[in-house]
Design a protein around this motif. Structure first.
Motif, PDB file in Angstrom:
ATOM      1  N   UNK A  41       0.843  -1.199   0.000  1.00  0.00           N
ATOM      2  CA  UNK A  41       0.000   0.000   0.000  1.00  0.00           C
ATOM      3  C   UNK A  41       0.874   1.244   0.000  1.00  0.00           C
ATOM      4  N   UNK A  42       0.346   2.319  -0.582  1.00  0.00           N
ATOM      5  CA  UNK A  42       1.103   3.558  -0.660  1.00  0.00           C
ATOM      6  C   UNK A  42       0.625   4.409  -1.815  1.00  0.00           C
ATOM      7  N   UNK A  43       1.496   5.334  -2.214  1.00  0.00           N
ATOM      8  CA  UNK A  43       1.185   6.217  -3.330  1.00  0.00           C
ATOM      9  C   UNK A  43       2.392   6.267  -4.261  1.00  0.00           C
ATOM     10  N   UNK A  44       2.129   6.364  -5.544  1.00  0.00           N
ATOM     11  CA  UNK A  44       3.212   6.431  -6.524  1.00  0.00           C
ATOM     12  C   UNK A  44       2.844   7.393  -7.644  1.00  0.00           C
ATOM     13  N   UNK A  45       3.861   7.865  -8.318  1.00  0.00           N
ATOM     14  CA  UNK A  45       3.652   8.787  -9.443  1.00  0.00           C
ATOM     15  C   UNK A  45       4.700   8.496 -10.513  1.00  0.00           C
ATOM     16  N   UNK A  79      -1.030   7.207  -8.450  1.00  0.00           N
ATOM     17  CA  UNK A  79      -1.838   6.092  -7.954  1.00  0.00           C
ATOM     18  C   UNK A  79      -1.811   6.016  -6.434  1.00  0.00           C
ATOM     19  N   UNK A  80      -2.976   5.770  -5.848  1.00  0.00           N
ATOM     20  CA  UNK A  80      -3.110   5.344  -4.456  1.00  0.00           C
ATOM     21  C   UNK A  80      -3.541   3.881  -4.507  1.00  0.00           C
ATOM     22  N   UNK A  81      -2.876   3.011  -3.762  1.00  0.00           N
ATOM     23  CA  UNK A  81      -3.147   1.593  -3.950  1.00  0.00           C
ATOM     24  C   UNK A  81      -3.141   0.805  -2.645  1.00  0.00           C
ATOM     25  N   UNK A  82      -3.916  -0.275  -2.675  1.00  0.00           N
ATOM     26  CA  UNK A  82      -3.945  -1.295  -1.636  1.00  0.00           C
ATOM     27  C   UNK A  82      -3.905  -2.630  -2.367  1.00  0.00           C
ATOM     28  N   UNK A  83      -2.720  -3.193  -2.534  1.00  0.00           N
ATOM     29  CA  UNK A  83      -2.575  -4.415  -3.326  1.00  0.00           C
ATOM     30  C   UNK A  83      -3.263  -5.606  -2.655  1.00  0.00           C
ATOM     31  N   UNK A  87      -7.218  -2.993  -4.783  1.00  0.00           N
ATOM     32  CA  UNK A  87      -7.903  -1.723  -4.963  1.00  0.00           C
ATOM     33  C   UNK A  87      -6.896  -0.611  -5.258  1.00  0.00           C
ATOM     34  N   UNK A  88      -7.306   0.322  -6.120  1.00  0.00           N
ATOM     35  CA  UNK A  88      -6.482   1.492  -6.398  1.00  0.00           C
ATOM     36  C   UNK A  88      -7.300   2.553  -7.106  1.00  0.00           C
ATOM     37  N   UNK A 285       4.727   4.740   1.988  1.00  0.00           N
ATOM     38  CA  UNK A 285       4.964   3.306   1.820  1.00  0.00           C
ATOM     39  C   UNK A 285       4.381   2.517   2.991  1.00  0.00           C
ATOM     40  N   UNK A 286       3.553   1.546   2.644  1.00  0.00           N
ATOM     41  CA  UNK A 286       2.867   0.654   3.585  1.00  0.00           C
ATOM     42  C   UNK A 286       1.965   1.401   4.572  1.00  0.00           C
ATOM     43  N   UNK A 287       1.527   2.603   4.198  1.00  0.00           N
ATOM     44  CA  UNK A 287       0.532   3.302   5.005  1.00  0.00           C
ATOM     45  C   UNK A 287      -0.860   3.029   4.431  1.00  0.00           C
ATOM     46  N   UNK A 288      -1.845   2.950   5.314  1.00  0.00           N
ATOM     47  CA  UNK A 288      -3.210   2.687   4.891  1.00  0.00           C
ATOM     48  C   UNK A 288      -3.720   3.819   4.014  1.00  0.00           C
ATOM     49  N   UNK A 289      -4.367   3.458   2.893  1.00  0.00           N
ATOM     50  CA  UNK A 289      -4.877   4.446   1.952  1.00  0.00           C
ATOM     51  C   UNK A 289      -6.408   4.525   2.032  1.00  0.00           C
ATOM     52  N   UNK A 290      -6.912   5.747   2.021  1.00  0.00           N
ATOM     53  CA  UNK A 290      -8.359   5.958   2.016  1.00  0.00           C
ATOM     54  C   UNK A 290      -8.843   5.979   0.559  1.00  0.00           C
TER      55      UNK A 290
END
Length: 314
Positions: A41-45, A79-83, A87-88, A285-290
């Motif tokens: 989980x995290x955010x990427x660009x 992207x905001x994601x929860x693998x 979900x993303x 990185x590895x933080x919960x995404x809403x």
């Protein structure tokens, strides 16, 4: 001319793809790449910028406004994601020096991805089976990757140094890795790329045909065009920089490729130079995404085949 321009696009794509390849020489870096790929989980660009100058002889054939469209292309994907939950939410932005377009991809679960376009009050289901090109070019890409790595097995090409960088998580400690081949190394790689293209012409022509890039492409014509194009393209610069944080994640990566084009009796290139800049960043990185999908329930879901005109509601 059409076949030559399309294969030129293929060659540039191959260079960009190769520029993002890493190999076994970079053990510490590769370990970080492997660890980063496992982030749940995290955010990427990802940002891709293409800046171009043009062949002055060709410019005379086009109106100034039309040329301006090609000067700068910018593509971003955030992207905001929860693998774990499959979900993303992905926001994609495309800009071509005159107009920009935003669109969204929503992955709400396994096998459930939907596309949202601007000005259209509906979602498009992108999970349906789509006929994709089946040209087997795995052997070709493997050879090209091996040649790239062979070129980089020269002492001191890839170095690590401690530094501080700023990203959306703030100022963090990182190890900086840099790749900067010499002009001679790049020339040798281009020679090997030419040979690989020709040796694998059967697979590449099949892919070319399956992607419906043009008519009349044969293996003999492909080889002729490849030789003419490779005579006209020079990699004038290449630099790759990556930052690995103290936890062993690749938090930023930048690749800059400079290309120069020269027309010859076989090829009249539209471009004179291009700079391709690719930047990847990762944070939270590895933080919960809403991830809020509640508004999607209010929209109709249409098959992707209905996607014909972005500006007209279905």
């Amino acid at each position: 001319m059409k076949n030559k321009q399309l294969i030129l696009m293929l060659c540039v794509f191959i260079l960009v793809l190769t520029g993002c390849m890493q190999g076994e020489d970079y053990e510490a870096y590769i370990a970080a790449v492997d660890k980063t790929e496992e982030v749940k989980s995290g955010r990427s660009r990802t940002e891709v910028l293409v800046e171009s100058t043009f062949n002055q002889e060709v410019l005379r054939e086009y109106p100034p406004d039309e040329i301006k469209v090609f000067e700068k292309y910018l593509f971003t994907m955030e992207e905001r994601f929860n693998r774990t939950a499959d979900q993303s939410i992905i926001e994609i932005f495309y800009y071509n020096n005159t107009l920009g377009t935003d669109l969204y991809l929503y992955q709400v679960g396994k096998g459930k991805m939907y596309l949202k376009l601007p000005f259209i009050n509906a979602l498009y289901d992108v999970n349906a089976q789509v006929d994709m090109p089946t040209g087997n070019i795995g052997g070709f890409t493997k050879v090209v990757g091996e040649e790239w790595q062979r070129m980089l097995k020269v002492e001191n090409i890839f170095m690590g140094e401690k530094t501080l960088i700023k990203n959306k998580d703030g100022e963090i400690k990182a190890t900086k890795f840099t790749v900067k081949p010499t002009a001679l190394q790049l020339d040798l790689f281009m020679t090997q790329l030419r040979l690989a293209l020709i040796r694998h012409k059967a697979e590449l022509v099949t892919l070319y045909q399956e992607m419906e890039l043009g008519e009349g492409m044969t293996e003999a014509l492909f080889e002729t065009v490849v030789n003419a194009l490779m005579d006209s393209i020079t990699i004038t610069g290449y630099e790759e920089t990556a930052y690995v944080d103290v936890d062993g994640y690749v938090v930023e990566e930048k690749v800059v490729i400079d290309l120069s084009y020269a027309s010859n009796t076989e090829v009249e290139n539209f471009f004179e130079t291009q700079r391709i800049t690719i930047v990847n960043t990762l944070w939270e990185i590895e933080r919960k995404q809403q991830l809020d999908f509640s508004t999607l329930d209010q929209l109709d879901i249409l098959p992707i085949e209905k996607l014909t005109d972005w500006s007209v509601s279905p």
